[in-house]
Write a protein that holds these residues in place. Structure first.
Motif, short mmCIF file in Angstrom:
data_model
loop_
_atom_site.label_atom_id
_atom_site.label_comp_id
_atom_site.label_asym_id
_atom_site.label_seq_id
_atom_site.Cartn_x
_atom_site.Cartn_y
_atom_site.Cartn_z
N ILE A 100 52.66 36.29 41.10
CA ILE A 100 51.96 35.27 41.90
C ILE A 100 50.63 35.84 42.38
O ILE A 100 50.30 37.00 42.13
CB ILE A 100 52.80 34.82 43.12
N ASP A 101 49.87 35.01 43.07
CA ASP A 101 48.68 35.42 43.83
C ASP A 101 47.62 36.13 42.98
O ASP A 101 47.05 37.14 43.40
CB ASP A 101 49.08 36.34 44.99
N ALA A 102 47.33 35.62 41.81
CA ALA A 102 46.27 36.22 40.99
C ALA A 102 44.89 35.81 41.50
O ALA A 102 44.70 34.68 41.96
CB ALA A 102 46.43 35.81 39.53
N THR A 103 43.95 36.74 41.45
CA THR A 103 42.55 36.44 41.70
C THR A 103 41.73 37.17 40.65
O THR A 103 41.98 38.36 40.38
CB THR A 103 42.13 36.84 43.14
N ILE A 104 40.77 36.48 40.03
CA ILE A 104 40.04 37.03 38.89
C ILE A 104 38.56 37.10 39.20
O ILE A 104 37.95 36.13 39.65
CB ILE A 104 40.28 36.17 37.63
N VAL A 105 37.96 38.26 38.93
CA VAL A 105 36.53 38.46 39.11
C VAL A 105 35.95 39.10 37.86
O VAL A 105 36.67 39.76 37.11
CB VAL A 105 36.22 39.33 40.35
N GLN A 106 34.65 38.90 37.65
CA GLN A 106 34.00 39.48 36.48
C GLN A 106 33.48 40.87 36.80
O GLN A 106 32.94 41.13 37.87
CB GLN A 106 32.86 38.58 36.01
N ASN A 107 33.66 41.78 35.85
CA ASN A 107 33.16 43.14 35.96
C ASN A 107 32.45 43.49 34.67
O ASN A 107 33.08 43.86 33.68
CB ASN A 107 34.31 44.12 36.23
N GLY A 108 31.11 43.32 34.65
CA GLY A 108 30.38 43.50 33.41
C GLY A 108 30.77 42.44 32.40
O GLY A 108 30.72 41.25 32.69
N LYS A 109 31.22 42.86 31.23
CA LYS A 109 31.62 41.92 30.19
C LYS A 109 33.10 41.59 30.25
O LYS A 109 33.59 40.77 29.46
CB LYS A 109 31.28 42.50 28.81
N GLN A 110 33.81 42.21 31.17
CA GLN A 110 35.25 41.96 31.28
C GLN A 110 35.59 41.16 32.53
O GLN A 110 34.80 41.08 33.47
CB GLN A 110 36.01 43.28 31.32
N PHE A 111 36.79 40.59 32.51
CA PHE A 111 37.34 39.93 33.69
C PHE A 111 38.51 40.77 34.20
O PHE A 111 39.33 41.24 33.41
CB PHE A 111 37.79 38.51 33.37
N VAL A 112 38.57 40.94 35.51
CA VAL A 112 39.61 41.74 36.14
C VAL A 112 40.52 40.82 36.96
O VAL A 112 40.04 40.07 37.80
CB VAL A 112 39.00 42.82 37.07
#
Length: 310
Positions: free
Chosen positions: A191-203
């Motif tokens: 549960i509780d996913a949060t996604i942010v961009q880091n350069g060319k990748q998503f974390v």
């Protein structure tokens, strides 16, 4: 001459970044209690000390779904200049709430988005978030749901038998939406996913919700595309306590992740420069009493000044 030009451009970029940081502040959108009174906001200039706005009263009262809750608010500034917010409307509904605003004070009519309505066995729709993909000019809204009978290999009778996976829809305008799809099955209750961009990748920061044996910690996964596929989840990045509701921001070269140490009735934070080695800085942060799961965004000092008049 070329070296001088490069140095000038580098210094100019540094100055512009410094000016941008100087003219901006951090805003924490959160809920209290069961989310019945709506959206709460707090701000910080250093990401450590947070002050509640409007005497910690609600900026927006929930109106959609039979339960009329506003839990787990997630706000992002869209490419269209508007603030877009989604939230959990109920413990057991098949949709989420959505509204938009130009100033975080005056909001559009609240909408119920029935994102799990076509899944007969869907039991819930929890902690939705939004991430924007500038490359495709698309927003992805994602959340955790349990669908009765699915992923039996990780089922548990404890905690009412909830066994979540992450699902998503995409949209370019918050008017039309894609069909709901599975976003992430890490092989455990998540549960509780949060996604942010880091350069060319998503974390993706996520909570391992496994109850037997108990995990209840935060982990990380990566992807080259916002909609996945995401890698196997990392080892836990949080300690020997139960954690949930991660939200993150960048402070210079460092990543700072905030989360709810919900059994301890307090908030925690960890910091890292490489997303691998983490330092606990929980004893250095100060947040409004009773703050629950939410998200952090950056606003201008001018926008903050308007919020402070409320």
């Amino acid at each position: 001459m070329k070296k001088l030009i490069c140095i000038f451009l580098l210094l100019s970029g540094f100055c512009l970044t410094a000016i941008a940081q100087k003219n901006s502040v951090y805003l924490f959108a959160y809920f209290k209690n069961n989310g019945q009174d709506g959206l709460h906001l707090a701000y910080s200039t250093n990401a450590y000390e947070w002050k509640a706005l409007k005497n910690d009263s609600s900026f927006l009262k929930p109106t959609v779904s039979k339960d009329k809750l506003m839990r787990d608010p997630c706000i992002i500034r869209g490419a269209d200049g508007l603030f877009h917010m989604v939230w959990t409307v109920s413990w057991k509904d098949k949709g989420i709430g959505y509204a938009s605003s130009k100033d975080l004070i005056n909001w559009s009519e609240q909408q119920f988005l029935p994102v799990m309505a076509k899944e007969d066995g869907a039991r819930n729709t929890w902690a939705p978030e939004i991430t924007y993909d500038a490359k495709t000019k698309t927003y992805m809204i994602y959340w955790a749901s349990t669908i009765t009978g699915k992923f039996a290999e990780t089922a548990s009778a404890l905690e009412d038998g909830y066994n979540h996976r992450m699902y998503y829809v995409t949209t370019k305008d918050f008017k039309t939406f894609s069909d709901t799809k599975l976003l992430y099955d890490p092989g455990f209750n998540v549960i509780d996913a949060t996604i942010v961009q880091n350069g060319k990748q998503f974390v993706m920061f996520l909570k391992d919700e496994t109850r037997e044996p108990a995990q209840k910690n935060l982990k990380i996964a990566w992807s080259d595309e916002l909609t996945g596929p995401y890698t196997k989840a990392s080892e836990p990045i949080t300690g020997q306590y139960w954690a949930e509701g991660p939200t993150t921001l960048r402070i210079g070269k460092d990543w700072m992740v905030y989360f709810d140490k919900y059994r301890d009735h307090r908030y925690g934070a960890i910091i890292s420069s490489d997303l691998k080695d983490w330092k606990d800085v929980s004893d250095q942060i100060s947040l409004p009493k009773g703050l629950r799961h939410g998200t952090i965004l950056t606003i201008t000092k001018k926008e903050l000044a308007k919020l402070q008049t409320q």
